[in-house]
Motif scaffolding. Structure first.
Motif, short mmCIF file in Angstrom:
data_model
loop_
_atom_site.label_atom_id
_atom_site.label_comp_id
_atom_site.label_asym_id
_atom_site.label_seq_id
_atom_site.Cartn_x
_atom_site.Cartn_y
_atom_site.Cartn_z
N GLY A 107 0.82 -1.21 0.00
CA GLY A 107 0.00 0.00 0.00
C GLY A 107 0.85 1.25 0.00
N PHE A 108 1.95 1.23 0.75
CA PHE A 108 2.85 2.38 0.78
C PHE A 108 3.58 2.52 -0.56
N MET A 109 3.86 1.38 -1.19
CA MET A 109 4.49 1.43 -2.50
C MET A 109 3.53 2.04 -3.53
N ALA A 110 2.25 1.70 -3.42
CA ALA A 110 1.24 2.29 -4.30
C ALA A 110 1.12 3.79 -4.04
N LEU A 111 1.20 4.19 -2.78
CA LEU A 111 1.17 5.61 -2.44
C LEU A 111 2.36 6.34 -3.06
#
Length: 319
Positions: A237-241
């Protein structure tokens, strides 16, 4: 293995790993374009992954090959409901949006792991039996060079992710809804004076964000991990952010950044099978996606301009 054969091997793999990131990053674009920062993408992905795997395990015998697709719908609904907590806190109660997002992340993983323990009596679920399949695109697969690279032995989820990115671009930049969405994220007071309901638009954007994050989580769990545990999502999720920021809050830019991160992830998995790369110690390949995420943010966050009202609660009548 020739250079072309390496590309045939690595490009489909990169798009495969990028698919969940693309969808979740697009969700982040919708939320932040409306002015609501959604740090909770990680938690929403976790809930999507958990519900997707749970649905798949419980209903595989009932729905057969359709199970993974129906699991996406279940995951989408669950993550959408959870995103409402973030919407209520951030929009109605005007809480700090970063704190609210962090709370969503903590709540999601704690709730999911508690339910896994209660249902399965262990720290992770069983492995699913129904997965998304690969297929060849008729005619297109026969195009020299490009065909085997992009249209042969590909997952439906990869096509779905690219389709969502293109649709999101059209909705945000070519429709009245998209114009309203961008206006409340850039200048909510001006939008309000034109009769646009700022709170309503932001609620819709956060719910779209939650729904897409849930779909991305379910795709990741059903295509890559095959089960759900504490490390299933593991920073996706942080990578997507990061992909959303790297892509400058643009759907197609976010897709390109997500493919870049997907390429790094595919190298960490497929690297040992590729000449020259196989000589690099495996630990460096494993940390590569996260290092590139940090470098991308460090190098571009200062140059990328977020929507002007992003992270700022709107109080009607205040200048």
């Amino acid at each position: 293995m020739s250079f072309l054969e390496v590309l045939y091997f690595i490009v489909p793999s990169a798009i495969f790993y990028a698919a969940p990131l693309i969808i979740v990053a697009i969700g982040g674009v919708f939320s932040e374009r409306s002015g609501v920062v959604n740090i909770g993408l990680e938690g929403l992905m976790v809930i999507g992954a958990f519900i997707g795997i749970l649905f798949n395990l419980f209903f595989a015998d009932t729905f057969g090959n359709a199970t993974p697709w129906l699991a996406l719908v279940a995951a989408m609904a669950a993550a959408l409901l959870l995103s409402l907590l973030h919407a209520v806190a951030s929009i109605s109660f005007r809480a700090d949006q970063v704190v609210s997002g962090v709370a969503i992340n903590l709540l999601a993983i704690a709730l999911a792991l508690y339910l896994v323990k209660k249902i399965f009596g262990k720290g992770q679920t069983d492995f699913i039996t129904e997965r998304f399949g690969r297929y060849n695109v008729p005619f297109l697969q026969d195009i020299p060079v490009i065909g085997p690279m992009f249209f042969k032995s590909i997952y439906n989820t990869s096509i779905l992710a690219i389709g969502i990115a293109i649709l999101a671009w059209f909705v945000i930049y070519k429709t009245p809804f998209g114009l309203r969405l961008r206006s409340v994220g850039e200048h909510p007071m001006a939008a309000d004076t034109m009769g646009i309901n700022v709170s309503k638009m932001r609620y819709i954007a956060v719910m779209i964000s939650g729904a897409l994050a849930g779909v991305g989580g379910a795709i990741y769990a059903q295509t890559i991990s095959g089960d759900f545990g504490h490390a299933t999502i593991n920073g996706q999720g942080f990578m997507a952010l990061a992909a959303m920021i790297f892509g400058k809050w643009h759907p197609l830019g976010a897709m390109g950044a997500a493919i870049f991160f997907g390429f790094a992830q595919s190298l960490s998995i497929a690297g040992p099978s590729i000449p020259y790369i196989q000589e690099i110690p495996s630990v460096f390949l494993l940390i590569l996606p996260y290092v590139l995420t940090i470098l991308a943010l460090a190098g571009f966050i200062g140059r990328a301009n977020a929507p002007k009202a992003s992270g700022k609660p709107y109080i009607k009548g205040n200048r």
